[in-house]
Design an enzyme around this catalytic site. Sequence first.
Site, PDB file in Angstrom:
ATOM      1  N   HIS A 236       0.962  -1.283  -0.034  1.00  0.00           N
ATOM      2  CA  HIS A 236       0.054  -0.081  -0.090  1.00  0.00           C
ATOM      3  C   HIS A 236       0.902   1.259  -0.037  1.00  0.00           C
ATOM      4  O   HIS A 236       0.612   2.401  -0.590  1.00  0.00           O
ATOM      5  CB  HIS A 236      -0.704   0.045   1.289  1.00  0.00           C
TER       6      HIS A 236
ATOM      7  N   LYS B 258     -15.698  -8.492   5.016  1.00  0.00           N
ATOM      8  CA  LYS B 258     -14.193  -8.869   5.842  1.00  0.00           C
ATOM      9  C   LYS B 258     -14.847  -8.343   7.232  1.00  0.00           C
ATOM     10  O   LYS B 258     -15.043  -7.451   7.703  1.00  0.00           O
ATOM     11  CB  LYS B 258     -13.300  -7.967   5.174  1.00  0.00           C
TER      12      LYS B 258
ATOM     13  N   ARG C 113      -2.013  -5.820  -8.505  1.00  0.00           N
ATOM     14  CA  ARG C 113      -0.834  -6.886  -8.150  1.00  0.00           C
ATOM     15  C   ARG C 113      -0.876  -7.966  -9.161  1.00  0.00           C
ATOM     16  O   ARG C 113       0.257  -8.565  -9.377  1.00  0.00           O
ATOM     17  CB  ARG C 113      -1.036  -7.540  -6.836  1.00  0.00           C
TER      18      ARG C 113
ATOM     19  N   SER D  29      -3.156  -7.501   3.239  1.00  0.00           N
ATOM     20  CA  SER D  29      -3.484  -7.220   4.607  1.00  0.00           C
ATOM     21  C   SER D  29      -3.654  -8.567   5.288  1.00  0.00           C
ATOM     22  O   SER D  29      -3.386  -9.029   6.296  1.00  0.00           O
ATOM     23  CB  SER D  29      -4.584  -6.255   4.785  1.00  0.00           C
TER      24      SER D  29
HETATM   25  N1  COA Z   1      -0.150  -4.033  -1.879  1.00  0.00           N
HETATM   26  C1  COA Z   1      -0.521  -4.795  -1.185  1.00  0.00           C
HETATM   27  N2  COA Z   1      -1.858  -5.233  -0.823  1.00  0.00           N
HETATM   28  C2  COA Z   1      -3.069  -4.767  -1.629  1.00  0.00           C
HETATM   29  C3  COA Z   1      -2.421  -3.674  -2.682  1.00  0.00           C
HETATM   30  C4  COA Z   1      -1.205  -3.252  -2.698  1.00  0.00           C
HETATM   31  N3  COA Z   1      -0.848  -2.433  -3.758  1.00  0.00           N
HETATM   32  N4  COA Z   1      -3.549  -3.495  -3.245  1.00  0.00           N
HETATM   33  C5  COA Z   1      -4.448  -4.156  -2.686  1.00  0.00           C
HETATM   34  N5  COA Z   1      -4.179  -5.002  -1.791  1.00  0.00           N
HETATM   35  C6  COA Z   1      -4.626  -5.772  -0.938  1.00  0.00           C
HETATM   36  C7  COA Z   1      -5.624  -5.377   0.253  1.00  0.00           C
HETATM   37  O1  COA Z   1      -4.872  -5.141   1.551  1.00  0.00           O
HETATM   38  C8  COA Z   1      -6.468  -6.274   0.363  1.00  0.00           C
HETATM   39  O2  COA Z   1      -6.098  -7.329   1.282  1.00  0.00           O
HETATM   40  P1  COA Z   1      -7.110  -8.506   2.052  1.00  0.00           P
HETATM   41  O3  COA Z   1      -7.887  -8.843   1.205  1.00  0.00           O
HETATM   42  O4  COA Z   1      -5.928  -9.368   2.513  1.00  0.00           O
HETATM   43  O5  COA Z   1      -7.649  -7.670   3.196  1.00  0.00           O
HETATM   44  C9  COA Z   1      -6.802  -6.939  -0.951  1.00  0.00           C
HETATM   45  O6  COA Z   1      -5.592  -6.617  -1.707  1.00  0.00           O
HETATM   46  C10 COA Z   1      -8.010  -6.463  -1.880  1.00  0.00           C
HETATM   47  O7  COA Z   1      -7.840  -5.005  -1.905  1.00  0.00           O
HETATM   48  P2  COA Z   1      -9.030  -4.113  -2.142  1.00  0.00           P
HETATM   49  O8  COA Z   1      -9.636  -4.699  -3.402  1.00  0.00           O
HETATM   50  O9  COA Z   1      -8.535  -2.610  -2.250  1.00  0.00           O
HETATM   51  O10 COA Z   1     -10.082  -4.302  -1.053  1.00  0.00           O
HETATM   52  P3  COA Z   1      -9.997  -3.704   0.376  1.00  0.00           P
HETATM   53  O11 COA Z   1     -10.999  -4.243   1.268  1.00  0.00           O
HETATM   54  O12 COA Z   1      -8.791  -3.042   0.919  1.00  0.00           O
HETATM   55  O13 COA Z   1     -10.973  -2.396  -0.030  1.00  0.00           O
HETATM   56  C11 COA Z   1     -12.987  -0.946  -0.439  1.00  0.00           C
HETATM   57  C12 COA Z   1     -12.187  -2.186  -0.494  1.00  0.00           C
HETATM   58  C13 COA Z   1     -13.183  -0.846   1.113  1.00  0.00           C
HETATM   59  C14 COA Z   1     -12.445   0.193  -1.260  1.00  0.00           C
HETATM   60  C15 COA Z   1     -14.325  -1.465  -1.076  1.00  0.00           C
HETATM   61  O14 COA Z   1     -14.938  -2.314  -0.484  1.00  0.00           O
HETATM   62  C16 COA Z   1     -15.368  -0.015  -1.033  1.00  0.00           C
HETATM   63  O15 COA Z   1     -15.086   0.840  -1.797  1.00  0.00           O
HETATM   64  N6  COA Z   1     -16.241  -0.219   0.089  1.00  0.00           N
HETATM   65  C17 COA Z   1     -16.957   1.333   0.361  1.00  0.00           C
HETATM   66  C18 COA Z   1     -18.412   0.894  -0.280  1.00  0.00           C
HETATM   67  C19 COA Z   1     -18.471   1.049  -1.646  1.00  0.00           C
HETATM   68  O16 COA Z   1     -18.479   2.342  -1.931  1.00  0.00           O
HETATM   69  N7  COA Z   1     -18.529  -0.133  -2.435  1.00  0.00           N
HETATM   70  C20 COA Z   1     -18.555   0.338  -3.632  1.00  0.00           C
HETATM   71  C21 COA Z   1     -19.865   0.144  -4.377  1.00  0.00           C
HETATM   72  S1  COA Z   1     -21.032  -1.465  -3.948  1.00  0.00           S
END
Ligand code: COA
Length: 161
Positions: free
Chosen positions: A17, A41, A90, A128
């Site tokens: 990140h 989650k 990724r 994460s």
């Molecule tokens: N380096 C390391 N890890 C990374 C990464 C990077 N560059 N990019 C992503 N990841 C990891 C994240 O840590 C996460 O890990 P985990 O699944 O082990 O926890 C995984 O990859 C997925 O990342 P991401 O797709 O960004 O999911 P997220 O849970 O971190 O975020 C939200 C998702 C919160 C942004 C999304 O659910 C959201 O927008 N929620 C708000 C409600 C909304 O508006 N929804 C959309 C319309 S329904």
Amino acid sequence: MKKAVYPGSFDPITTGHLEIIKRTARLFDEVIVLVMKNVNKHGMFDYQRRVEMIETACRGLENVTVDLHTGLLTSYMKEYDVSTIIKGLRSSIDFEYEKEMALVNEKLSPGIETVFLISNPEYEMISSSIVRELISYGADLSGFVPSSIQKILREEGLGDE
Ligand code: COA
């Protein structure tokens, strides 16, 4: 003023990140790292702790701020007048999921753009949930979380055997 939001659940922030945040900070005048709720989650760290860890990791990045929002991403963006979302990719698996999210967000708020940055391969296997698993086994977190975060977690008895 070019503004971007980098949303995620950040439970906790990883080195992957931080790499994306640093690169975004070079491309935009202002970057908001937004801690959000992922309804699919269960968290390890509460939201305020996640914000604090990101603030610690981003210390010195002058154009980066951290915020928390538990509603829709598009509603936050409308309220704070941001039209660009940053996401890190990724792998092709990330791409399929992120493509869908980008299309949903554009549908919810036409005009919003999602910009994808390809993660450095060094961080490809970091997530994460991998960090949470390492923490649960008391494993060494070197390279998985920023060193400032590793230090804090170690002081709390988390992360190193
Ligand atoms: N380096 C390391 N890890 C990374 C990464 C990077 N560059 N990019 C992503 N990841 C990891 C994240 O840590 C996460 O890990 P985990 O699944 O082990 O926890 C995984 O990859 C997925 O990342 P991401 O797709 O960004 O999911 P997220 O849970 O971190 O975020 C939200 C998702 C919160 C942004 C999304 O659910 C959201 O927008 N929620 C708000 C409600 C909304 O508006 N929804 C959309 C319309 S329904």
